[in-house]
Motif scaffolding. Structure first.
Motif, PDB file in Angstrom:
ATOM      1  N   TYR A 147      36.309  45.005  45.260  1.00  0.00           N
ATOM      2  CA  TYR A 147      35.642  43.927  44.529  1.00  0.00           C
ATOM      3  C   TYR A 147      35.451  44.281  43.060  1.00  0.00           C
ATOM      4  CZ  TYR A 147      32.016  40.622  43.110  1.00  0.00           C
ATOM      5  OH  TYR A 147      31.295  39.660  42.448  1.00  0.00           O
ATOM      6  N   LEU A 148      34.960  45.486  42.792  1.00  0.00           N
ATOM      7  CA  LEU A 148      34.698  45.890  41.414  1.00  0.00           C
ATOM      8  C   LEU A 148      35.973  46.052  40.600  1.00  0.00           C
ATOM      9  CD1 LEU A 148      31.807  48.472  41.933  1.00  0.00           C
ATOM     10  CD2 LEU A 148      31.649  46.230  40.829  1.00  0.00           C
ATOM     11  N   ASN A 149      37.104  46.147  41.266  1.00  0.00           N
ATOM     12  CA  ASN A 149      38.377  46.293  40.548  1.00  0.00           C
ATOM     13  C   ASN A 149      39.173  45.005  40.416  1.00  0.00           C
ATOM     14  OD1 ASN A 149      39.250  49.179  39.685  1.00  0.00           O
ATOM     15  ND2 ASN A 149      38.200  49.509  41.633  1.00  0.00           N
ATOM     16  N   VAL A 150      38.747  43.933  41.075  1.00  0.00           N
ATOM     17  CA  VAL A 150      39.502  42.675  40.971  1.00  0.00           C
ATOM     18  C   VAL A 150      38.698  41.535  40.363  1.00  0.00           C
ATOM     19  CG1 VAL A 150      41.004  43.260  42.919  1.00  0.00           C
ATOM     20  CG2 VAL A 150      38.952  41.873  43.315  1.00  0.00           C
ATOM     21  N   VAL A 151      37.361  41.667  40.337  1.00  0.00           N
ATOM     22  CA  VAL A 151      36.546  40.564  39.838  1.00  0.00           C
ATOM     23  C   VAL A 151      36.787  40.362  38.339  1.00  0.00           C
ATOM     24  CG1 VAL A 151      34.503  41.968  39.334  1.00  0.00           C
ATOM     25  CG2 VAL A 151      34.229  39.553  39.933  1.00  0.00           C
ATOM     26  N   GLY A 156      40.964  37.053  31.423  1.00  0.00           N
ATOM     27  CA  GLY A 156      41.956  38.114  31.381  1.00  0.00           C
ATOM     28  C   GLY A 156      41.394  39.516  31.472  1.00  0.00           C
ATOM     29  N   ILE A 157      40.086  39.655  31.696  1.00  0.00           N
ATOM     30  CA  ILE A 157      39.451  40.972  31.824  1.00  0.00           C
ATOM     31  C   ILE A 157      39.069  41.167  33.286  1.00  0.00           C
ATOM     32  CG2 ILE A 157      37.575  42.480  31.070  1.00  0.00           C
ATOM     33  CD1 ILE A 157      39.546  41.791  28.862  1.00  0.00           C
ATOM     34  N   ALA A 163      36.181  45.826  31.903  1.00  0.00           N
ATOM     35  CA  ALA A 163      34.962  45.181  31.420  1.00  0.00           C
ATOM     36  C   ALA A 163      34.102  46.149  30.612  1.00  0.00           C
ATOM     37  CB  ALA A 163      34.160  44.630  32.599  1.00  0.00           C
ATOM     38  N   ALA A 164      33.952  47.379  31.105  1.00  0.00           N
ATOM     39  CA  ALA A 164      33.154  48.376  30.396  1.00  0.00           C
ATOM     40  C   ALA A 164      33.744  48.675  29.019  1.00  0.00           C
ATOM     41  CB  ALA A 164      33.064  49.657  31.225  1.00  0.00           C
ATOM     42  N   GLN A 165      35.063  48.786  28.960  1.00  0.00           N
ATOM     43  CA  GLN A 165      35.731  49.035  27.681  1.00  0.00           C
ATOM     44  C   GLN A 165      35.631  47.818  26.768  1.00  0.00           C
ATOM     45  OE1 GLN A 165      36.901  51.848  26.660  1.00  0.00           O
ATOM     46  NE2 GLN A 165      37.207  53.093  28.504  1.00  0.00           N
ATOM     47  N   PRO A 188      28.064  35.786  37.948  1.00  0.00           N
ATOM     48  CA  PRO A 188      28.094  34.397  38.426  1.00  0.00           C
ATOM     49  C   PRO A 188      28.768  33.422  37.459  1.00  0.00           C
ATOM     50  CG  PRO A 188      25.944  35.383  38.789  1.00  0.00           C
ATOM     51  CD  PRO A 188      26.716  36.341  37.933  1.00  0.00           C
ATOM     52  N   ASN A 189      28.806  33.765  36.172  1.00  0.00           N
ATOM     53  CA  ASN A 189      29.417  32.874  35.185  1.00  0.00           C
ATOM     54  C   ASN A 189      29.997  33.705  34.043  1.00  0.00           C
ATOM     55  OD1 ASN A 189      30.207  30.708  33.672  1.00  0.00           O
ATOM     56  ND2 ASN A 189      28.198  29.736  33.567  1.00  0.00           N
ATOM     57  N   PRO A 190      31.044  34.486  34.322  1.00  0.00           N
ATOM     58  CA  PRO A 190      31.533  35.447  33.332  1.00  0.00           C
ATOM     59  C   PRO A 190      32.144  34.820  32.083  1.00  0.00           C
ATOM     60  CG  PRO A 190      33.035  35.312  35.195  1.00  0.00           C
ATOM     61  CD  PRO A 190      31.819  34.525  35.567  1.00  0.00           C
ATOM     62  N   ILE A 191      32.583  33.586  32.168  1.00  0.00           N
ATOM     63  CA  ILE A 191      33.186  32.951  30.995  1.00  0.00           C
ATOM     64  C   ILE A 191      32.111  32.509  30.007  1.00  0.00           C
ATOM     65  CG2 ILE A 191      34.765  31.140  30.212  1.00  0.00           C
ATOM     66  CD1 ILE A 191      35.978  33.351  32.029  1.00  0.00           C
TER      67      ILE A 191
END
Length: 226
Positions: A147-151, A156-157, A163-165, A188-191
């Motif tokens: 999950y932490l690698n595909v969310v 495009g991030i 995300a951390a970078q 819940p609303n990354p955009i």
């Protein structure tokens, strides 16, 4: 003509069911790094995309705990579906009230890996049994790692390392408790939400998640190293 359409529809459904049934056991292998349907869409649409897979051991533990506390507090205790939350949502829908989300991390993971976005009862109907299957086949720690690698954390991030970078200019292993909480409440609303420039509301949510992650203790036992 109708028979042909029905046959095609049945074939499409069969393929949609077969793909996750076959791929999920393969995803138990640590050497396999799954990609999401959104990542595939970006790739084949020639859109910019960033994702660098990192093992869960290379992610700051507070990041893992923060996402769990923010997204799915019962993650270690349910079988892929939080039945209490699901019943509450059904009751709200039957009463004609606006429903809240009841998606667990396994449900969000299968959506990212195999399905499509948007609010859809059809997708939810497919998502639920796939989440049960995912939770049955994979360990909780592996589900969280995937999950932490595909969310998606921005357009495009994908994944926590990107995300951390992108937001803080550091690796996922070096995230602070505050940065982890801000990234978690962005999901819940990354955009629309920006953890690097949070407003008052986002900061308030992050305060709560940061406190919960700090005092999580045995509550997050299933994602701790064996």
């Amino acid at each position: 003509m109708i028979r042909r359409i029905a046959a095609i529809a049945a074939l499409v459904i069969l393929v949609l069911v077969a793909i996750p049934l076959i791929l999920t056991p393969l995803y138990a292998l640590r050497a396999v790094h799954p990609v999401s349907t959104l990542m595939l869409a970006d790739h084949f649409g020639f859109r910019s995309m960033q994702r660098e897979w990192v093992d869960i051991d290379a992610i700051a533990p507070v990041m893992v705990y923060s996402v769990m506390m923010s997204e799915d507090g019962q993650f270690c205790r349910h079988d892929g579906i939080d039945w209490g939350e699901m019943r509450a949502v059904v009751e709200e829908a039957l009463a004609g009230e606006e429903t809240r989300g009841a998606s667990t991390i396994p449900m969000q993971t299968v959506k990212n890996l195999f399905l499509w976005g948007g609010r859809s009862y059809v997708r939810k109907a497919i998502e639920a049994p796939l989440a049960l299957y995912l939770d049955l086949v994979l360990s909780k720690r592996r589900i969280m790692e995937i999950y932490l690698n595909v969310v998606e954390w921005d357009r495009g991030i994908y994944g926590i390392e990107a995300a951390a970078q992108h937001y803080f200019g550091r690796s996922a292993a070096r995230l602070t408790a505050r940065q982890a909480a801000l990234l978690a409440v962005t999901l819940p609303n990354p955009i629309q939400r920006n953890p690097a420039n949070p407003g008052r509301g986002l900061n308030r949510l992050a305060d709560r998640v940061q406190r919960m992650a700090k005092s999580s203790g045995d509550y997050v036992g299933c994602v701790k190293p064996a």
